[in-house]
Scaffold this active site. Structure first.
Site, PDB file in Angstrom:
ATOM      1  CG  HIS A 280      -8.327   0.722   2.749  1.00  0.00           C
ATOM      2  ND1 HIS A 280      -7.153   1.138   1.900  1.00  0.00           N
ATOM      3  CD2 HIS A 280      -7.920  -0.219   3.406  1.00  0.00           C
ATOM      4  CE1 HIS A 280      -6.076   0.463   2.133  1.00  0.00           C
ATOM      5  NE2 HIS A 280      -6.638  -0.223   3.078  1.00  0.00           N
TER       6      HIS A 280
ATOM      7  CD  GLU B  22      -3.191  -1.159   2.295  1.00  0.00           C
ATOM      8  OE1 GLU B  22      -2.784  -0.315   3.280  1.00  0.00           O
ATOM      9  OE2 GLU B  22      -3.852  -1.889   2.310  1.00  0.00           O
TER      10      GLU B  22
END
Length: 299
Positions: free
Chosen positions: A203, A170
């Site tokens: 997310h 990420e």
């Protein structure tokens, strides 16, 4: 000699234009940067859901499949930065790895200072954890240096996901690859605000990710330090600590001490934020590796 004179001319784009003595991005650069960032975010998210399964997300088989996907995407993500450089007309600039914060200059401060700053912010939860932990300090040190402990961790798929693979991939995709594309277009401050929106795409099932204060902190660390390692370690630490359990702290037998630690941690964090993210500690921050002169860097 001014800061602008210190910046090598080949760090600038061919198409950069002068306006009132300052360099401004060429027309279309911002849209190009946003497009590449959006494509990269969708590429990352798509890799998580390419596998069809009715198993829960914490099942080892699901985790292993997602490991394969995100590692492939992360390995290919520098190609997006390379393609953006070519499309934007950046010539003879720093190497791709340096632009993405993968370098040795200033490595030690980039490891220690951001992690220490994050731990200061979590002073309250750390104090609460220390009070509730049945282990002594000596026991904790012994476990930390026990190779069997780390072997057990390495065999735990959820631990590998939360502490290693997720922070590394990420931060590589949403920090190291996206910020070099956004900073020349919008400047460091706006890029720090904008980049979490792309992170939120990955997310969307956790809306709170859009609101977490840590995202702006990690972005600021990357912009100031120009290193990938700092945000990766801080991300891993945040995943380990989780969201501060303030409701539990209010019911703690020593709640005055715990709550005082929460407050002290926040105050110390803001007090140390700018000293600990001073670009001079890290040598060549990312904002000087893009198309803007060093005057656009955060002080």
């Amino acid at each position: 000699m001014t800061e602008e004179d210190d910046l090598p001319a080949n760090f600038l784009t061919e198409k950069m234009q002068h306006s009132s003595g300052e360099l401004v991005p060429p027309d279309g650069l911002c849209w190009l940067s946003v497009l590449f960032c959006l494509m990269l975010a969708c590429f990352y998210v798509g890799s998580l859901y390419v596998w069809r399964s009715h198993l829960p997300r914490d099942h080892p088989a699901v985790i292993k499949r997602r490991f394969t996907s995100v590692l492939i995407v992360s390995g290919l993500s520098p190609l997006f930065v390379w393609a953006w450089r070519e499309s934007a007309g950046v010539v003879n600039g720093p190497s791709l790895l340096v632009l993405m914060g993968i370098r040795f200059e200033g490595l030690i401060p980039a490891i220690i200072l951001p992690l220490l700053l994050t731990m200061v912010l979590f002073l309250g939860p750390l104090m609460q954890l220390a009070m509730d932990c049945p282990w002594s300090f000596t026991d904790g040190i012994r476990v930390a240096f026990d190779p069997w402990f780390w072997m057990l961790c390495a065999n735990d798929m959820r631990w590998l996901r939360n502490q290693v693979v997720a922070p590394l991939t990420e931060e590589l995709v949403f920090r190291a690859c996206m910020l070099p594309m956004l900073v020349p277009c919008a400047g460091p401050s706006t890029a720090i605000i904008t980049c979490p929106l792309f992170f939120g795409v990955a997310h969307f099932h956790h809306v709170i990710e859009l609101l977490r204060f840590r995202q702006g902190t990690l972005l600021g660390i990357f912009v100031s330090a120009g290193h990938l390692i700092g945000p990766v370690l801080c991300h891993s630490f945040c995943n380990y600590m989780g969201f501060p359990a303030i409701s539990t702290a209010l019911e703690h037998p020593y709640r005055l001490t715990v709550l005082s630690s929460y407050l002290l941690g926040v105050l110390l964090f803001f007090l140390l934020l700018f000293p600990f993210t001073d670009p001079s500690y890290y040598s060549l921050p990312v904002c000087t590796l893009t198309s803007f002169p060093s005057s656009s860097c955060l002080s």
